[in-house]
Design an enzyme around this catalytic site. Structure first.
Site, short mmCIF file in Angstrom:
data_model
loop_
_atom_site.label_atom_id
_atom_site.label_comp_id
_atom_site.label_asym_id
_atom_site.label_seq_id
_atom_site.Cartn_x
_atom_site.Cartn_y
_atom_site.Cartn_z
N HIS A 286 10.16 -5.69 6.70
CA HIS A 286 9.04 -5.64 5.94
C HIS A 286 8.78 -6.58 4.92
O HIS A 286 7.17 -6.23 4.84
CB HIS A 286 9.06 -3.70 5.53
CG HIS A 286 8.42 -3.24 5.11
ND1 HIS A 286 7.27 -2.74 6.44
CD2 HIS A 286 7.40 -2.33 4.22
CE1 HIS A 286 6.20 -2.47 5.79
NE2 HIS A 286 6.75 -2.20 4.58
N ASP B 57 11.18 -5.99 10.98
CA ASP B 57 10.53 -4.60 10.62
C ASP B 57 10.69 -3.22 11.96
O ASP B 57 9.70 -3.81 12.08
CB ASP B 57 9.60 -4.56 9.46
CG ASP B 57 8.99 -3.13 9.18
OD1 ASP B 57 9.76 -2.43 8.86
OD2 ASP B 57 7.38 -4.04 8.99
N ASN C 54 1.22 -3.93 -3.92
CA ASN C 54 2.02 -3.11 -2.73
C ASN C 54 1.22 -2.05 -2.88
O ASN C 54 0.02 -1.61 -2.98
CB ASN C 54 3.53 -2.99 -3.63
CG ASN C 54 3.71 -4.16 -3.20
OD1 ASN C 54 3.77 -5.33 -4.42
ND2 ASN C 54 4.72 -4.73 -2.20
N GLY C 55 2.21 -0.83 -0.73
CA GLY C 55 1.51 0.04 -0.76
C GLY C 55 2.67 1.39 -1.12
O GLY C 55 2.38 1.61 -1.85
N GLY C 56 2.79 1.94 0.30
CA GLY C 56 3.60 3.28 -0.57
C GLY C 56 2.64 4.29 0.32
O GLY C 56 3.72 4.43 1.25
N SER D 252 2.21 -3.73 3.94
CA SER D 252 2.62 -2.37 4.12
C SER D 252 1.24 -1.85 4.33
O SER D 252 0.19 -1.99 4.47
CB SER D 252 3.26 -2.00 3.44
OG SER D 252 3.93 -0.53 3.56
N TYR D 253 1.13 -0.37 3.29
CA TYR D 253 0.43 0.11 2.86
C TYR D 253 -1.03 -0.38 2.51
O TYR D 253 -2.57 -0.07 2.12
CB TYR D 253 0.14 1.67 2.07
CG TYR D 253 -1.24 2.61 2.86
CD1 TYR D 253 -1.03 3.27 4.03
CD2 TYR D 253 -1.91 2.49 1.81
CE1 TYR D 253 -1.93 4.03 3.99
CE2 TYR D 253 -2.81 3.23 2.32
CZ TYR D 253 -3.29 4.07 3.14
OH TYR D 253 -3.97 5.61 3.26
#
Length: 468
Positions: A438, A386, A87-89, A185-186
């Site tokens: 998303h 998204d 996962n991103g952020g 995502s990121y």
């Protein structure tokens, strides 16, 4: 005969010693992985597959250790591919999101104490390895406080690679298994950057420890200019912002860094946020959670996920459930987590990691070109509701690669319903998922599992029929 036997004896001895050493090393590795075996999580239903979790130290001097959670396929389905999920952020936990509300084996009930099985878990198709990265995210930790304020893409990629090398030593049965890197995502930065590192380090090795086959990213940060361009266009097309604000955003932001925007760009995004109102930009047609989340602070964060929608029925508060569950001491003990006794609560996303993020290249496109040229499998997926990294952004980014089309845009089906659309390029496959936000596996879990199976098989999405 005597002379010849005497000459051969040291060779035989060396072989025996080497064989014994390998056996001892394998036994040690097996013992190490056995210590990571999860007996049973609190509130967990009975399952037919094993799970492991624990820490891999990636920097002894700094005391950086990354936390992982492996959810295997049932034993009778082995050998199956190994898939890393990120996962991103930046700064958000793969345990919190990927494992607990998207593709993982379980969902957390509103009581924050019990789990139920995810019918569309991805470990039906592959062994799924969730990683909290970088150090300071989720259960991953560092003994060097400055690490929390100096994180960036380069360090994250190299720490993740160090993790993989050591993890494969702990789990030698996976060394030559087909291996894929995935995320959203990121992680649109994490995934190609780590993929490039693995690919380059494999060059010249006849039997790579990491048998890397390709990567897949979803609603991914890819190329700052086209990400911004598609984002603002999508907002305007969906009626989320005014004409004037649309023009202002294009004027002040298009040549900015996504992670380090100018003051003028931030101000324009603040104006846009007021016009958008209190909606979930990560899933614009679903309701918000009415509870306050500790990771929902801050404005203008285009990559953080704040509110959720769970499968089957609406529950936009799944993030709040995870905050309760993973802070339970008995859960942490069962996961072999928080072994250093950190004196602050577990959170879904780390504010210091995000706020002080360092290097963040403006584009991943050169890496895409390198890995496509290398013949690796590259898939890009996009949920079409998204508004953070919308489908429009993804299409602009892919267009910037200039790849020839091999299969033109077409609808793909599941249960005789349109699941989304797809276009196949030379070296890259784009798949959209209709009605997903998303986090595609959260909003459309069945369709996401179908997509995942096709990715693993390298097969185009079905153009008709009743695929299940």
């Amino acid at each position: 005969m005597t002379g010849r036997s005497f000459a051969v004896a040291p060779v035989l001895l060396a072989v025996l010693v080497a064989s014994a050493w390998r056996a001892a090393a394998a036994a040690a590795a097996e013992s190490s992985s056995a210590a990571d075996l999860i007996d049973r999580l609190p509130g967990q239903p009975v399952v037919d597959f094993p799970m492991y979790s624990g820490y891999i130290t990636v920097d002894e001097l700094a005391g950086r250790a990354l936390f992982y959670w492996l959810q295997e396929v049932p034993p009778e389905a082995q050998p199956a591919p190994l898939v890393l999920w990120l996962n991103g952020g930046p700064g958000c936990s793969s345990v919190a999101y990927g494992a607990s509300e998207e593709l993982g084996a379980f969902r957390i009930r509103p009581d924050g104490a019990t789990l139920f099985l995810n019918e569309y878990r991805w470990n039906k198709a592959a062994n799924i390895l969730f990683l909290d990265s970088p150090a300071g995210v989720g259960f991953s930790y560092t003994n060097t406080t400055s690490d929390l304020y100096t994180a960036g893409d380069n360090k994250t990629a190299h720490d993740s690679y160090a993790f993989l090398v050591k993890w494969f030593e702990r789990f030698p049965q996976y060394k030559y298994r087909d291996f894929y890197i995935t995320g959203e995502s990121y992680a649109g930065h994490y995934v190609p950057e780590l993929s490039q590192l693995v690919y380059r380090n494999n060059i010249g090795i006849k039997k790579p420890i990491i048998n890397f086959k390709g990567f897949m990213v979803g609603n991914a940060v890819t190329n700052d200019h086209t990400d911004y361009k598609g984002m603002f266009e999508s907002w305007w097309n969906h009626g989320l912002i005014s004409d004037d604000t649309y023009q202002q955003l294009k004027t002040t932001c298009l040549n900015n860094s996504l992670m380090h925007p100018s003051t003028a760009c931030n101000n324009s995004q603040d104006v846009a946020a007021v016009e958008q109102g209190n909606i979930d930009m990560y899933s614009i047609y679903t309701p918000l959670c009415n509870q306050t989340s500790s990771s929902a602070s801050g404005k203008g964060r285009p990559i953080r996920r704040r509110h959720r929608w769970t499968m089957g029925s609406y529950d936009p508060c799944t993030e709040s459930h995870s905050l309760v569950y993973y802070n339970r001491p008995e859960v942490q003990r069962a996961l072999h987590a928080n072994v250093t006794g950190i004196n602050y609560p577990w959170v879904t996303c780390s504010d210091p990691i995000y706020d002080y993020w360092g290097d963040s290249p403006i584009t991943m496109l050169p890496i895409y070109k390198e890995l496509i040229a290398a013949g690796l499998r590259v898939w890009v997926l996009s949920g079409d509701t998204d508004a953070v990294i919308p489908l429009t952004s993804t299409r602009y980014s892919i267009d910037a690669l200039g790849l020839p089309t091999t299969t033109s845009w077409y609808p793909w089906y599941e249960n005789n319903q349109v699941g989304g659309w797809s276009q196949v390029y030379k070296g890259l496959t784009l798949v959209t998922v209709r009605g997903a936000g998303h986090e595609v596996p959260l909003h459309r879990p069945r369709q996401a599992l179908i997509l995942f199976r096709h990715f693993l098989q390298g097969k185009a999405m079905p153009q008709n029929g009743t695929v299940s």
